[in-house]
Design an enzyme around this catalytic site. Sequence first.
Site, PDB file in Angstrom:
ATOM      1  N   THR A 162       0.994  -0.973   0.025  1.00  0.00           N
ATOM      2  CA  THR A 162       0.139   0.049  -0.054  1.00  0.00           C
ATOM      3  C   THR A 162       1.040   1.303  -0.004  1.00  0.00           C
ATOM      4  O   THR A 162       1.100   1.655  -0.982  1.00  0.00           O
ATOM      5  CB  THR A 162      -0.852  -0.064   1.252  1.00  0.00           C
ATOM      6  OG1 THR A 162      -0.214  -0.207   2.386  1.00  0.00           O
ATOM      7  CG2 THR A 162      -2.091  -1.036   0.933  1.00  0.00           C
TER       8      THR A 162
ATOM      9  N   LYS B  97       4.076  -6.988   3.914  1.00  0.00           N
ATOM     10  CA  LYS B  97       3.875  -5.568   3.783  1.00  0.00           C
ATOM     11  C   LYS B  97       3.526  -4.726   4.983  1.00  0.00           C
ATOM     12  O   LYS B  97       3.013  -5.272   5.910  1.00  0.00           O
ATOM     13  CB  LYS B  97       2.737  -5.402   2.677  1.00  0.00           C
ATOM     14  CG  LYS B  97       1.330  -5.829   3.237  1.00  0.00           C
ATOM     15  CD  LYS B  97       0.237  -4.877   2.985  1.00  0.00           C
ATOM     16  CE  LYS B  97       0.459  -3.483   3.737  1.00  0.00           C
ATOM     17  NZ  LYS B  97      -0.751  -2.416   3.890  1.00  0.00           N
TER      18      LYS B  97
ATOM     19  N   THR C   6      -2.622  -1.988   8.270  1.00  0.00           N
ATOM     20  CA  THR C   6      -2.113  -3.512   8.062  1.00  0.00           C
ATOM     21  C   THR C   6      -0.823  -3.877   7.833  1.00  0.00           C
ATOM     22  O   THR C   6      -0.146  -3.247   6.891  1.00  0.00           O
ATOM     23  CB  THR C   6      -2.937  -4.267   7.188  1.00  0.00           C
ATOM     24  OG1 THR C   6      -4.151  -4.208   7.963  1.00  0.00           O
ATOM     25  CG2 THR C   6      -2.638  -5.668   7.132  1.00  0.00           C
TER      26      THR C   6
ATOM     27  N   GLU D 243       7.501   4.261   8.494  1.00  0.00           N
ATOM     28  CA  GLU D 243       7.085   5.691   8.282  1.00  0.00           C
ATOM     29  C   GLU D 243       8.066   6.619   8.756  1.00  0.00           C
ATOM     30  O   GLU D 243       8.351   7.064   9.870  1.00  0.00           O
ATOM     31  CB  GLU D 243       5.435   6.194   8.881  1.00  0.00           C
ATOM     32  CG  GLU D 243       4.579   5.424   8.447  1.00  0.00           C
ATOM     33  CD  GLU D 243       3.291   5.255   9.194  1.00  0.00           C
ATOM     34  OE1 GLU D 243       3.100   5.724  10.231  1.00  0.00           O
ATOM     35  OE2 GLU D 243       2.324   5.082   8.609  1.00  0.00           O
TER      36      GLU D 243
ATOM     37  N   ASN E 184       1.799  11.019   8.498  1.00  0.00           N
ATOM     38  CA  ASN E 184       0.632  10.760   9.596  1.00  0.00           C
ATOM     39  C   ASN E 184      -0.325  12.083   9.494  1.00  0.00           C
ATOM     40  O   ASN E 184      -1.504  11.739   9.879  1.00  0.00           O
ATOM     41  CB  ASN E 184       0.821  10.233  10.849  1.00  0.00           C
ATOM     42  CG  ASN E 184       1.198   8.752  10.483  1.00  0.00           C
ATOM     43  OD1 ASN E 184       0.558   7.820   9.954  1.00  0.00           O
ATOM     44  ND2 ASN E 184       2.687   8.515  10.758  1.00  0.00           N
TER      45      ASN E 184
END
Lengths: 405, 405
Positions: free
Chosen positions: A152, A178, A189, A276, A400
Amino acid sequence: MPVGLGPLPVLHPVPGFRLGIASAGIKRAGRKDVVVMEAAPGSVIAGVFTTNAFCAAPVTLCKQHLAHHPRYLLVNTGNANAGTGKPGMQAAVRTCEALAELVQVGPEQVLPFSTGVIGELLPADKIIAVLPQALANLAESNWAEAAEGIMTTDTLPKGCSRQISLGGQTVTITGISKGAGMIRPNMATMLGYIATDAKIAPPLLQRLVKEAADLSFNRITIDGDTSTNDSCMLIATGQADMVEIIDYASADYRALSDAVKGVMLELAQAIVRDGEGATKFVTIQVNGGGNQDECLDVAYAVAHSPLIKTALFASDPNWGRILAAVGYAGVPELNVEKIDVYLDEVCITRQGGRAADYTEEQGARVMGQEEITIRIELGRGQHSETLWTTDLSHEYVRINAEYRT
Amino acid sequence: MPVGLGPLPVLHPVPGFRLGIASAGIKRAGRKDVVVMEAAPGSVIAGVFTTNAFCAAPVTLCKQHLAHHPRYLLVNTGNANAGTGKPGMQAAVRTCEALAELVQVGPEQVLPFSTGVIGELLPADKIIAVLPQALANLAESNWAEAAEGIMTTDTLPKGCSRQISLGGQTVTITGISKGAGMIRPNMATMLGYIATDAKIAPPLLQRLVKEAADLSFNRITIDGDTSTNDSCMLIATGQADMVEIIDYASADYRALSDAVKGVMLELAQAIVRDGEGATKFVTIQVNGGGNQDECLDVAYAVAHSPLIKTALFASDPNWGRILAAVGYAGVPELNVEKIDVYLDEVCITRQGGRAADYTEEQGARVMGQEEITIRIELGRGQHSETLWTTDLSHEYVRINAEYRT
């Protein structure tokens, strides 16, 4: 920029396990967003799932279907089918039914997986429409394409493959994963799919996936958030020419277990490396605990402290923040005078205070590295735990905060 | 920029309680960094302290001295005297002894407090040298100066004052606090000092400070980190012309308790409003819990989720993140179909799914406010808990990453 994560390595095909990819245009047109995986008849599938009470419809279905000798795995990205109530469950069931009809198995033999935006109804029709396309390109050699097909917001595909020799036969273990936060904004996820052609009894396979997940996918954390859709599946096709492993104490089990754990750890660590906004890959090792739980409590307190994570980002050897986190981890009757803390091989805290021979230069050198180990010696017993995490960067906040804008 | 925090209000003097300020040049020359507080003979002092196992030397001393009818409080900023081992303890003892000698009390009648950099030895001589200066300006009217004197990286001083009538007499409750994260980088600490001239029996005062702290200082969180130095002290000088409160069930106790709790809540909330990089002041209210603990578990899961905190920063009504946090809070046998979630008065989740009548516009309107209440209805019982927190902004990362550079 992922930390120490390169292009995909060679991903060996696993006899009896085929993968097919399609583009359903779930969130963006042209993107590979549907993956079908097929396990040959006689395969065994085991899995572990999120503990989040708000688990998504496909997770609920997967748990039910696992008992019914599943043969197919159906993964979509772009939509998590979480927080969608009964219509979401019906949509998930419809996709299973559609695939089952095409391949002539029972709907309960299909395991569904969804990842993407939370709270929007799964566009089942779009997925169903491209199932023939995915089935048409099923191939054992499609691991790399599938690794891309389940991405994703990952910046790189993640895969790992090993081969071992069991009784003179080559056995393959190949997996993909992932995830780029434990949970992305609306993108839920962490997913992992690992297949092997080993022959292994179903109870042992379930035990193995649980043990291996506890040492890998359950030992990584980026922001402490647990997704509604996390799933990790281990498939054994049994096509290798070997005697079935039925004994937990056997050398074959040990060899297979070590290889599976190695593959899953690398897949899990790849998620952290692609975390991230990550600029650091951090190993947190807690030794000398009186039991596993207190080791984990300390490790998670350190891993989740925003103050430590920002210090890591800043390459600042701020040992006071580490001590403070150990101190509030909730370990009963913690004797701080027994605690030593190391950054890699540099002792920064000895017996609860700043180490006499420690210099800021030593700490700054380690903190300047991309990969850092924080080791905490509790001096209470013989137990150890290790987990992996990232720093907290400006980029994390940007990703985010701005995701939906 | 603090959220909804203005200049200091009027801080009424408390008869029998004097404050003196001095500049010792502990970290920066010319800064007011030492505060001495004097409680008149016959005063009662109660307190609550950090639960961090790595508590600082002054915290350890305070706990010991509390049993010895303390009369003086000695606060320094610029140095937390934490992680400093035996030399740190000796330094703290020396400052107590020096003040005790000047005012002719026992050293155990002095309560020491330190806040500032962790891991550096307390410069006791600098503090001792200015004690006469602080004593020379002791005055009941010095609350505002003391509120500034205990600041470290706070952007504004924090104070609150109320007067109530007990048996026809005016009784004053005045307090000050400091703190801008639960713990600053190397700068430790939340501190609170609240004094009243009420007459109250010592066991009731201890009960009151514990109860009030549990509803205020123990219900705020900025980054989840617990400092090594947190302390909150409640002093009753007994100088008001009133009958001593000895009964927990009395109307006088209830009236005093309400006023003290109100003052402490405002002092605690001021710390959140001045939180590191805060752009939002967020109330998290959990209702319908089966017990207090599960309400708190849910509230803290929401308050500490970096994903929710960044969504708050971005004014993004990302209800999926809130559901996910509720789901992983660890509430046993959570029935997600009973859960409703509100942003202020807007219902975003009903019975575990997106509310049918909810629109993104409604959510975006609430999230755009500076002050936001997230209300979660668990539908399991009659218990409630409320806590207060901030968002997670670029500025938070900047402050904490760049503090020592």
